[in-house]
Each structure stands twice: as structure tokens, then as C-alpha cells.
Write a protein that holds these residues in place. Structure first.
Motif, PDB file in Angstrom:
ATOM      1  N   ALA A  71     -42.389 -67.078  14.209  1.00 36.21           N
ATOM      2  CA  ALA A  71     -41.388 -67.103  13.139  1.00 36.21           C
ATOM      3  C   ALA A  71     -41.942 -67.814  11.911  1.00 36.21           C
ATOM      4  O   ALA A  71     -41.721 -67.394  10.766  1.00 36.21           O
ATOM      5  N   GLU A  72     -42.695 -68.874  12.133  1.00 35.70           N
ATOM      6  CA  GLU A  72     -43.312 -69.610  11.031  1.00 35.70           C
ATOM      7  C   GLU A  72     -44.360 -68.745  10.323  1.00 35.70           C
ATOM      8  O   GLU A  72     -44.445 -68.738   9.091  1.00 35.70           O
ATOM      9  N   ALA A  73     -45.138 -67.985  11.118  1.00 40.99           N
ATOM     10  CA  ALA A  73     -46.145 -67.099  10.541  1.00 40.99           C
ATOM     11  C   ALA A  73     -45.485 -66.009   9.690  1.00 40.99           C
ATOM     12  O   ALA A  73     -45.978 -65.672   8.606  1.00 40.99           O
ATOM     13  N   LEU A  74     -44.363 -65.464  10.167  1.00 40.95           N
ATOM     14  CA  LEU A  74     -43.638 -64.436   9.415  1.00 40.95           C
ATOM     15  C   LEU A  74     -43.141 -64.996   8.083  1.00 40.95           C
ATOM     16  O   LEU A  74     -43.301 -64.358   7.037  1.00 40.95           O
ATOM     17  N   ALA A  75     -42.553 -66.181   8.120  1.00 40.80           N
ATOM     18  CA  ALA A  75     -42.035 -66.796   6.896  1.00 40.80           C
ATOM     19  C   ALA A  75     -43.173 -67.091   5.913  1.00 40.80           C
ATOM     20  O   ALA A  75     -43.040 -66.855   4.702  1.00 40.80           O
ATOM     21  N   LYS A  76     -44.278 -67.580   6.432  1.00 38.22           N
ATOM     22  CA  LYS A  76     -45.437 -67.894   5.587  1.00 38.22           C
ATOM     23  C   LYS A  76     -46.006 -66.621   4.966  1.00 38.22           C
ATOM     24  O   LYS A  76     -46.309 -66.573   3.770  1.00 38.22           O
ATOM     25  N   PHE A  77     -46.157 -65.576   5.769  1.00 40.46           N
ATOM     26  CA  PHE A  77     -46.707 -64.308   5.302  1.00 40.46           C
ATOM     27  C   PHE A  77     -45.829 -63.710   4.200  1.00 40.46           C
ATOM     28  O   PHE A  77     -46.308 -63.344   3.121  1.00 40.46           O
ATOM     29  N   ALA A  78     -44.524 -63.637   4.456  1.00 46.11           N
ATOM     30  CA  ALA A  78     -43.595 -63.079   3.464  1.00 46.11           C
ATOM     31  C   ALA A  78     -43.591 -63.924   2.189  1.00 46.11           C
ATOM     32  O   ALA A  78     -43.576 -63.387   1.075  1.00 46.11           O
ATOM     33  N   GLU A 120     -39.477 -54.956  -2.214  1.00 47.20           N
ATOM     34  CA  GLU A 120     -38.156 -54.994  -1.587  1.00 47.20           C
ATOM     35  C   GLU A 120     -37.810 -53.617  -1.005  1.00 47.20           C
ATOM     36  O   GLU A 120     -38.086 -52.595  -1.608  1.00 47.20           O
ATOM     37  N   GLY A 121     -37.207 -53.629   0.185  1.00 48.91           N
ATOM     38  CA  GLY A 121     -36.800 -52.378   0.819  1.00 48.91           C
ATOM     39  C   GLY A 121     -37.855 -51.829   1.744  1.00 48.91           C
ATOM     40  O   GLY A 121     -37.555 -51.396   2.848  1.00 48.91           O
ATOM     41  N   ALA A 181     -39.450 -56.214  10.013  1.00 48.05           N
ATOM     42  CA  ALA A 181     -40.035 -55.385  11.072  1.00 48.05           C
ATOM     43  C   ALA A 181     -41.397 -54.849  10.651  1.00 48.05           C
ATOM     44  O   ALA A 181     -42.336 -54.790  11.461  1.00 48.05           O
ATOM     45  N   THR A 182     -41.525 -54.454   9.383  1.00 51.13           N
ATOM     46  CA  THR A 182     -42.806 -53.952   8.878  1.00 51.13           C
ATOM     47  C   THR A 182     -43.842 -55.064   8.846  1.00 51.13           C
ATOM     48  O   THR A 182     -44.985 -54.882   9.292  1.00 51.13           O
ATOM     49  N   LEU A 183     -43.471 -56.232   8.331  1.00 47.55           N
ATOM     50  CA  LEU A 183     -44.416 -57.351   8.279  1.00 47.55           C
ATOM     51  C   LEU A 183     -44.854 -57.758   9.675  1.00 47.55           C
ATOM     52  O   LEU A 183     -46.031 -58.099   9.901  1.00 47.55           O
ATOM     53  N   LEU A 184     -43.942 -57.682  10.635  1.00 49.46           N
ATOM     54  CA  LEU A 184     -44.289 -58.056  12.012  1.00 49.46           C
ATOM     55  C   LEU A 184     -45.262 -57.062  12.645  1.00 49.46           C
ATOM     56  O   LEU A 184     -46.083 -57.448  13.477  1.00 49.46           O
ATOM     57  N   ARG A 185     -45.190 -55.787  12.267  1.00 52.70           N
ATOM     58  CA  ARG A 185     -46.168 -54.820  12.792  1.00 52.70           C
ATOM     59  C   ARG A 185     -47.582 -55.246  12.413  1.00 52.70           C
ATOM     60  O   ARG A 185     -48.499 -55.206  13.236  1.00 52.70           O
TER      61      ARG A 185
END
Length: 318
Positions: free
Chosen positions: A35-42, A53-54, A59-63
Motif C-alpha cells: 500500500a505504501e509503494a502504491l501511494a509513493k508510485f502514484a 486521470e481516469g 488497479a492499473t498502477l498495481l499491475r
């Protein structure tokens, strides 16, 4: 369909939805570090003006994060390379304007198509290269147009097919089930089309990661060891683990039918579906219930899907 069968299918669909649990690394099942990696990446993408946006949802970033084992610097490098490729390849414009007018002719020599969904809700993607006629194929199309069509299909997969399958099965769907039929394949034919296969594999792995859930290679001939040796280096280790290499009908039919309802599988692979005009041109599935051609079998399957659909399905955005 009888009332008893309808009741049973409704209960089985609801049960499937109620027992669904997101796989690891997906929304709803992230470790604190993920979750921390996702927030950092975004956050980094937004700070650099690279976030759209959109299109760039979680889900796309997590892929992409899963494809690089949640290593943010490596993921960002992969992601930005993909964004550059999208611009250079003209993906957004292709989606708006590309027409594969030679589809029916190409289908005679190299069938590649989506057809229904499996028991887990994944769209089924099928390729047959056994009867490939390379000379005839490139007389009616080109390598460039085949790759453009491939990319348009990937975009349709993300924006149309998996949202429709998610709504039908009642939980998020993110991957496909692929069937590669090698019946009648010759090594010489494979070699002639290897440029397309190599380019298609590169596009799939690098620009549309984590879209393949399972890969069944059926009717694999004895010479396939040489073909597999040529293909394997193009694939990452995660993809290789998803590949199931099977022989003839006695080997592959039980495996496929364990994953796919008989009504959803084309008859030539041991199923019961016989779309009018051919399954390879029907594009039948939750995203297109009637298909391009009418099919009594497909209509019955769509009725079954509708009965099994839970009242409150989740749709994964793309």
C-alpha cells in the motif's frame, strides 16, 4: 431453462461472489508495504505530471507494481517507458480510428479471438497457428497492422471486456485465460511468423503487464520442445509459471472443461458452442452478449450468466 436449474445457477453465482477474496497484491489485499509503494508510485507520477486521470487508476498502477515486485524505481522506469511507447505508437488515436477491415480474411489463416469467459469470469482468448499460411496472411495484411490490431484488442480488453466480465461474475476480474492451439503446426511456419510473435510478446509483457491469468498450449506436437525453447527466453519467469503445455484432446479437454463451462468453449476444443458464422468471428461474451452473429448456444449461455449475476457486482475500472 427450468426453475430448478435457474435456482441452482443463481445460488452458485451468488456463492462464487460471496466467497471471492482478492488475490495478493490486488486492491483489497495489499500488505502495508505494498500500500505504501502504491501511494509513493502514484504520488511521484502526479508530482512529475505523468499521471493521467481516469486511465491511471489504482488497479492499473498495481499491475505495473506487481510486474516489478513492488520496486517503485523499477516500476516507474517500466511505466514511463510504456507511456512513451503509447505516444510513439499512437495508441489513443488507434483506439479512435483503427478499423481491421481484413479481419475475416486474416481469420482464415491465423485465427485470434476472444470468446466468452471462464468459470472465474476471465475473458477467454484463443489463437490457432497450426494451419497458419504465412504467405496468404501477409498478402491480406501486414506485420504493422497485426500489431496495431493487437494493441486495439488489449485496450478493448481493459476498457470493455474485463469490466463486463466483472459485472457478470460479481467480483473484479483483471486477467484472461489464453488457449494457444498448435494442432498441425510446423516449425517452419512458426519461424516465418516469429517476428510477429516476438513483437506481440514484447508488447504484452512490457506495456500490458499482469493481464494473463492462465495460458494453455494444446495439441503440442513432439517438436514443440524446439518451439518452446525459442519462445521461453522472451517470457519472464512469472509468465512461464502460468503456462500449461498439454497434448491432444484426451489431455487438454479435461483441463479446459475444469476451467470453462462447456457452453462457453468452442466445440472444436471439447465444448458445446457453435456460433453461427464461426466462434472465431463472433466476439461473443458479456461485453457483446449477442455476438456479431446469432448463436443459440451463446444465447443460452448469456441467459445462464444473467441468472447467476449477483445483485451487487463489483466492476473493476480500467
Amino acid at each position: 431453462m427450468s426453475a430448478t436449474v435457474a435456482a441452482n445457477t443463481t445460488m452458485s453465482g451468488a456463492a462464487a461472489a460471496s466467497t471471492y477474496s482478492p488475490p495478493p497484491g490486488r486492491l483489497g489485499n495489499l500488505t502495508p508495504a505494498q500500500a505504501e509503494a502504491l501511494a509513493k508510485f502514484a504520488g511521484e507520477l502526479r508530482a512529475e505530471g505523468a499521471f493521467v486521470e481516469g486511465r491511471h487508476d489504482d488497479a492499473t498502477l498495481l499491475r505495473f507494481l506487481r510486474a516489478r515486485k513492488f520496486d517503485v524505481p523499477k516500476t516507474k522506469e517500466m511505466f514511463l517507458a510504456c507511456e512513451k511507447w503509447r505516444k510513439d505508437f499512437g495508441v489513443d488515436e488507434l483506439v479512435k480510428s483503427f478499423e481491421f477491415s481484413e479481419r475475416a480474411e486474416v481469420d482464415k489463416y491465423y485465427p485470434q479471438y476472444y470468446h466468452n469467459m471462464d468459470k472465474s469470469g476471465r475473458p477467454i482468448y484463443i489463437e490457432r497457428i497450426g494451419n497458419l499460411n504465412v504467405k496468404a496472411l501477409y498478402a491480406c495484411t501486414s506485420l504493422e497492422r497485426l500489431l496495431q490490431q493487437l494493441v486495439v484488442e488489449y485496450e478493448s480488453f481493459l476498457t470493455m471486456r474485463i469490466p463486463a466480465c466483472s459485472a457478470t461474475i460479481g467480483h473484479p476480474v483483471e486477467t484472461s485465460l489464453t488457449i494457444l492451439d498448435l494442432g498441425g503446426v510446423s516449425l517452419s511456419n512458426f519461424i516465418r511468423v516469429k517476428d510477429y510473435i516476438a513483437a506481440a510478446t514484447h508488447i504484452g509483457q512490457n506495456y500490458y503487464p499482469e493481464c494473463m491469468g492462465a495460458f494453455y498450449i494444446i495439441n503440442a506436437p513432439w517438436a514443440f520442445t524446439a518451439v518452446w525453447a525459442a519462445i521461453k527466453p522472451w517470457l519472464d519467469e512469472v509468465t512461464v509459471k502460468k503456462v500449461h503445455i498439454l497434448g491432444g484432446p484426451s489431455a487438454y479437454k479435461p483441463e479446459l472443461l475444469a476451467q470453462i463451462d462447456k457452453e462457453a468453449l468452442p466445440k472444436q476444443f471439447g465444448g458445446a458452442c457453435e456460433c453461427v458464422g464461426g466462434c472465431s468471428l463472433s466476439d461473443v461474451g458479456p461485453w457483446n452478449p449477442a455476438g456479431c452473429k446469432g448463436s443459440p448456444t451463446a444465447s443460452a449461455l448469456m441467459e445462464k450468466m444473467a441468472l447467476e449475476q449477483p445483485a451487487h457486482g463489483q466492476i473493476i475500472s480500467a
